[in-house]
Design a protein around this motif. Structure first.
Motif, PDB file in Angstrom:
ATOM      1  N   ILE A  22       0.875  -1.171   0.000  1.00 46.26           N
ATOM      2  CA  ILE A  22       0.000   0.000   0.000  1.00 46.26           C
ATOM      3  C   ILE A  22       0.911   1.220   0.000  1.00 46.26           C
ATOM      4  O   ILE A  22       1.857   1.292   0.787  1.00 46.26           O
ATOM      5  CB  ILE A  22      -0.895   0.032   1.266  1.00 46.26           C
ATOM      6  N   TYR A  23       0.650   2.163  -0.881  1.00 45.78           N
ATOM      7  CA  TYR A  23       1.554   3.316  -0.936  1.00 45.78           C
ATOM      8  C   TYR A  23       0.779   4.614  -1.096  1.00 45.78           C
ATOM      9  O   TYR A  23      -0.359   4.643  -1.562  1.00 45.78           O
ATOM     10  CB  TYR A  23       2.562   3.155  -2.084  1.00 45.78           C
ATOM     11  N   PHE A  24       1.432   5.696  -0.671  1.00 51.64           N
ATOM     12  CA  PHE A  24       0.910   7.054  -0.845  1.00 51.64           C
ATOM     13  C   PHE A  24       1.889   7.824  -1.734  1.00 51.64           C
ATOM     14  O   PHE A  24       3.098   7.833  -1.484  1.00 51.64           O
ATOM     15  CB  PHE A  24       0.789   7.776   0.499  1.00 51.64           C
ATOM     16  N   MET A  25       1.359   8.479  -2.736  1.00 51.68           N
ATOM     17  CA  MET A  25       2.165   9.296  -3.645  1.00 51.68           C
ATOM     18  C   MET A  25       1.271  10.462  -4.095  1.00 51.68           C
ATOM     19  O   MET A  25       0.942  10.601  -5.268  1.00 51.68           O
ATOM     20  CB  MET A  25       2.612   8.449  -4.832  1.00 51.68           C
ATOM     21  N   PRO A  26       0.849  11.303  -3.162  1.00 57.21           N
ATOM     22  CA  PRO A  26      -0.195  12.290  -3.443  1.00 57.21           C
ATOM     23  C   PRO A  26       0.330  13.533  -4.160  1.00 57.21           C
ATOM     24  O   PRO A  26       1.537  13.800  -4.174  1.00 57.21           O
ATOM     25  CB  PRO A  26      -0.684  12.660  -2.042  1.00 57.21           C
ATOM     26  N   PRO A  27      -0.577  14.326  -4.742  1.00 54.00           N
ATOM     27  CA  PRO A  27      -0.177  15.626  -5.289  1.00 54.00           C
ATOM     28  C   PRO A  27       0.410  16.508  -4.196  1.00 54.00           C
ATOM     29  O   PRO A  27       0.087  16.361  -3.007  1.00 54.00           O
ATOM     30  CB  PRO A  27      -1.502  16.200  -5.815  1.00 54.00           C
ATOM     31  N   TYR A  28       1.237  17.458  -4.595  1.00 53.06           N
ATOM     32  CA  TYR A  28       1.937  18.309  -3.644  1.00 53.06           C
ATOM     33  C   TYR A  28       1.042  19.368  -3.013  1.00 53.06           C
ATOM     34  O   TYR A  28       1.512  20.115  -2.139  1.00 53.06           O
ATOM     35  CB  TYR A  28       3.118  19.001  -4.320  1.00 53.06           C
ATOM     36  N   VAL A  29      -0.216  19.438  -3.427  1.00 57.02           N
ATOM     37  CA  VAL A  29      -1.132  20.424  -2.845  1.00 57.02           C
ATOM     38  C   VAL A  29      -2.004  19.809  -1.755  1.00 57.02           C
ATOM     39  O   VAL A  29      -2.921  20.461  -1.247  1.00 57.02           O
ATOM     40  CB  VAL A  29      -2.028  21.065  -3.941  1.00 57.02           C
ATOM     41  N   ILE A  30      -1.711  18.582  -1.366  1.00 57.84           N
ATOM     42  CA  ILE A  30      -2.483  17.936  -0.311  1.00 57.84           C
ATOM     43  C   ILE A  30      -2.244  18.665   1.019  1.00 57.84           C
ATOM     44  O   ILE A  30      -1.164  19.207   1.273  1.00 57.84           O
ATOM     45  CB  ILE A  30      -2.102  16.443  -0.198  1.00 57.84           C
ATOM     46  N   SER A  31      -3.267  18.692   1.863  1.00 53.90           N
ATOM     47  CA  SER A  31      -3.146  19.317   3.185  1.00 53.90           C
ATOM     48  C   SER A  31      -2.814  18.259   4.233  1.00 53.90           C
ATOM     49  O   SER A  31      -2.961  17.055   3.996  1.00 53.90           O
ATOM     50  CB  SER A  31      -4.448  20.016   3.562  1.00 53.90           C
ATOM     51  N   GLU A  32      -2.389  18.717   5.401  1.00 50.66           N
ATOM     52  CA  GLU A  32      -2.085  17.770   6.477  1.00 50.66           C
ATOM     53  C   GLU A  32      -3.350  17.052   6.938  1.00 50.66           C
ATOM     54  O   GLU A  32      -3.292  15.872   7.306  1.00 50.66           O
ATOM     55  CB  GLU A  32      -1.394  18.488   7.633  1.00 50.66           C
ATOM     56  N   ALA A  33      -4.485  17.732   6.907  1.00 49.25           N
ATOM     57  CA  ALA A  33      -5.749  17.086   7.276  1.00 49.25           C
ATOM     58  C   ALA A  33      -6.103  15.989   6.267  1.00 49.25           C
ATOM     59  O   ALA A  33      -6.587  14.906   6.647  1.00 49.25           O
ATOM     60  CB  ALA A  33      -6.871  18.122   7.335  1.00 49.25           C
ATOM     61  N   GLU A  34      -5.829  16.244   4.995  1.00 48.30           N
ATOM     62  CA  GLU A  34      -6.105  15.230   3.971  1.00 48.30           C
ATOM     63  C   GLU A  34      -5.135  14.059   4.073  1.00 48.30           C
ATOM     64  O   GLU A  34      -5.510  12.907   3.825  1.00 48.30           O
ATOM     65  CB  GLU A  34      -6.050  15.874   2.585  1.00 48.30           C
ATOM     66  N   ILE A  35      -3.905  14.335   4.486  1.00 49.55           N
ATOM     67  CA  ILE A  35      -2.950  13.253   4.738  1.00 49.55           C
ATOM     68  C   ILE A  35      -3.456  12.372   5.877  1.00 49.55           C
ATOM     69  O   ILE A  35      -3.402  11.133   5.798  1.00 49.55           O
ATOM     70  CB  ILE A  35      -1.557  13.830   5.064  1.00 49.55           C
ATOM     71  N   ALA A  36      -3.953  12.994   6.930  1.00 48.72           N
ATOM     72  CA  ALA A  36      -4.481  12.230   8.073  1.00 48.72           C
ATOM     73  C   ALA A  36      -5.663  11.366   7.647  1.00 48.72           C
ATOM     74  O   ALA A  36      -5.773  10.193   8.060  1.00 48.72           O
ATOM     75  CB  ALA A  36      -4.886  13.189   9.187  1.00 48.72           C
ATOM     76  N   LEU A  37      -6.546  11.919   6.814  1.00 47.12           N
ATOM     77  CA  LEU A  37      -7.693  11.154   6.311  1.00 47.12           C
ATOM     78  C   LEU A  37      -7.213   9.965   5.480  1.00 47.12           C
ATOM     79  O   LEU A  37      -7.683   8.828   5.658  1.00 47.12           O
ATOM     80  CB  LEU A  37      -8.586  12.064   5.471  1.00 47.12           C
ATOM     81  N   MET A  38      -6.302  10.213   4.577  1.00 45.27           N
ATOM     82  CA  MET A  38      -5.754   9.180   3.701  1.00 45.27           C
ATOM     83  C   MET A  38      -5.150   8.038   4.520  1.00 45.27           C
ATOM     84  O   MET A  38      -5.401   6.855   4.258  1.00 45.27           O
ATOM     85  CB  MET A  38      -4.690   9.843   2.818  1.00 45.27           C
ATOM     86  N   ALA A  39      -4.380   8.385   5.537  1.00 44.91           N
ATOM     87  CA  ALA A  39      -3.728   7.372   6.368  1.00 44.91           C
ATOM     88  C   ALA A  39      -4.744   6.592   7.203  1.00 44.91           C
ATOM     89  O   ALA A  39      -4.613   5.370   7.365  1.00 44.91           O
ATOM     90  CB  ALA A  39      -2.690   8.037   7.280  1.00 44.91           C
ATOM     91  N   GLU A  40      -5.746   7.280   7.729  1.00 46.73           N
ATOM     92  CA  GLU A  40      -6.761   6.596   8.534  1.00 46.73           C
ATOM     93  C   GLU A  40      -7.538   5.589   7.693  1.00 46.73           C
ATOM     94  O   GLU A  40      -7.792   4.456   8.134  1.00 46.73           O
ATOM     95  CB  GLU A  40      -7.719   7.614   9.152  1.00 46.73           C
TER      96      GLU A  40
END
Length: 449
Positions: free
Chosen positions: A419-437
């Motif tokens: 499982i990997y994350f490779m998000p756009p550079y405009v992602i927010s920290e809140a969106e990172i937290a959502l993605m990880a959860e």
């Protein structure tokens, strides 16, 4: 228009990439109506966080206003012109920018349409260079185990992921493969650097034995992406550059997936302070807007082809859409975003947020490793953590994570059980937290915890 209607029409006529189409009898396609920032929206109004940058191409979000403006402005003046015997402003300006921002010594730019085509160009240029010098015995390429360089026949040949390659083996040229410096396999307590140095010994031995017949070594700097986001230390690249010089072999850096800030520096080679003989670029080159690729090489390579026509040394390779004006304009706007904003500084903060959000995965009973290079994080699922026993691939545990994530509005597309994350550079920290959860919950479901 709604999701169901478009899916029915799609399945009647479309054959999708990297897909077993029969899966879609149970796994519905997701029709996308629009995108904004890190979010995609379907025809029923459901939104999906694009955690994989739409196959690693989207750097600054969907419908980015800066790139939108550049493409619209270009559309009003010139959409495309043949680049054989002609030129245009956007192609020239982009080549100038690429020469400026890539590692030193890469002074000539050759355009193509996509990443695989860029690899084909680099392979052919390297082979043809030696031939133009009268050294006809150099016909081989050295590649790393678990590497991936694309789907056209030359690119597939120098790749080493069996899933993509085995079927077509009878069609492919022979290459020399050496063990990967992939640090997943290091000993307990062994550093990434020490392991990568240890693994380089086999590359050195291979070069010593085969240098007379080898055109080039091709590598994905720092991260073997399609091979499961396996990672290694920059010291390997430094040693490889030295060895390629020693044995008079070209070094081809495939930065198609890892270039343009993905690993923490603008180009991954910078972390080893090296310049390759060829660098292949695509994916993020246009910010995820239009198909375009480029191969940058040295004046020494260029001069080997520069001759009177009757000597037949020219590089007669072409693509109809070479140097497409719309693609070049999108790429210029993408580079402008790097040069006018502190993208790399912002990415360092986002990478720290990714590290924090995935820290707890390290203690999960079915996670062998959480690894990170810049804006790439990979989580390796295993059946047995102590022995790192992999789940049987037929169980498709990663697919369960994918399906769960879609139900929660997150687009993940695991590589097998990675499982990997490779998000756009405009992602927010809140969106990172959502993605990880969502990924955490999906892994709980997939592993039965």
């Amino acid at each position: 228009m709604n999701n169901q209607t478009l899916v029915k029409r799609d399945l009647a006529v479309l054959w999708h990439p990297c897909s077993q189409m029969k899966d879609h009898e149970q796994l519905p396609l997701i029709p996308i109506k629009s995108g904004q920032g890190v979010w995609l929206e379907d025809f029923n109004g459901k939104r999906y966080l694009d955690a994989i940058s739409s196959w690693w191409v989207n750097l600054f979000g969907h419908c980015n206003p800066v790139i939108n403006h550049a493409v619209k402005a270009q559309l009003d003046t010139l959409e495309h012109v043949i680049l054989g015997g002609f030129t245009h402003r956007a192609a020239v300006e982009l080549a100038e920018k690429l020469v400026e921002i890539t590692p030193s010594g890469l002074d000539k730019c050759f355009y193509a349409d996509n990443g695989s085509s860029a690899i084909e160009i680099a392979l052919k240029m390297s082979f043809h260079y030696w031939r133009n010098l009268g050294i006809n015995r150099k016909t081989k390429f050295i590649t790393l185990e678990n590497s991936y360089h694309g789907e056209t026949l030359g690119a597939l040949a120098v790749g080493n992921v069996a899933l993509y390659k085995e079927t077509y083996a009878p069609l492919l040229m022979d290459v020399i493969s050496v063990p990967s410096p992939d640090c997943y396999n290091r000993e307990v307590g062994e550093s990434w650097s020490d392991y990568s140095i240890r693994r380089f010994a086999e590359m050195e031995q291979t070069l010593a034995r085969h240098a007379d017949s080898v055109c080039a070594v091709i590598v994905e700097p720092l991260v073997q992406c399609a091979g499961g986001m396996r990672m290694y230390d920059p010291v390997y690249l430094k040693l490889l550059r030295q060895a390629c010089d020693k044995y008079h072999v070209h070094l081809i850096a495939d930065e198609i997936a890892v270039g343009f800030g993905r690993t923490g520096t603008l180009f991954a080679c910078e972390q080893a302070a090296i310049s390759p003989d060829f660098i292949c670029l695509s994916k993020g080159l246009t910010g995820g807007y239009l198909p375009l690729s480029a191969v940058l090489t040295t004046d020494a390579v260029y001069r080997a082809f520069y001759d009177d026509y009757q000597n037949l040394t020219a590089f007669l390779h072409s693509h109809s859409y070479t140097g497409n004006a719309l693609g070049c304009s999108a790429a210029l706007a993408t580079i402008d975003l790097f040069q006018t904003r502190d993208v790399l500084g912002s990415n360092r903060r986002l990478a720290a947020a990714l590290a924090k959000a995935t820290e707890r995965f390290k203690s999960h009973p079915h996670v062998a490793e959480v690894r990170q290079t810049g804006m790439i994080v990979a989580i390796e699922l295993v059946k047995n953590k102590a022995g790192r026993e992999a789940y049987p691939w037929r169980e498709r545990r990663g697919l369960l994570v994918y399906q769960y994530a879609l139900s929660q509005g997150v687009l993940l597309r695991p590589l097998g059980n990675v499982i990997y994350f490779m998000p756009p550079y405009v992602i927010s920290e809140a969106e990172i937290a959502l993605m990880a959860e969502v990924a955490w919950q999906g892994i709980q479901l997939a592993t039965g915890v």
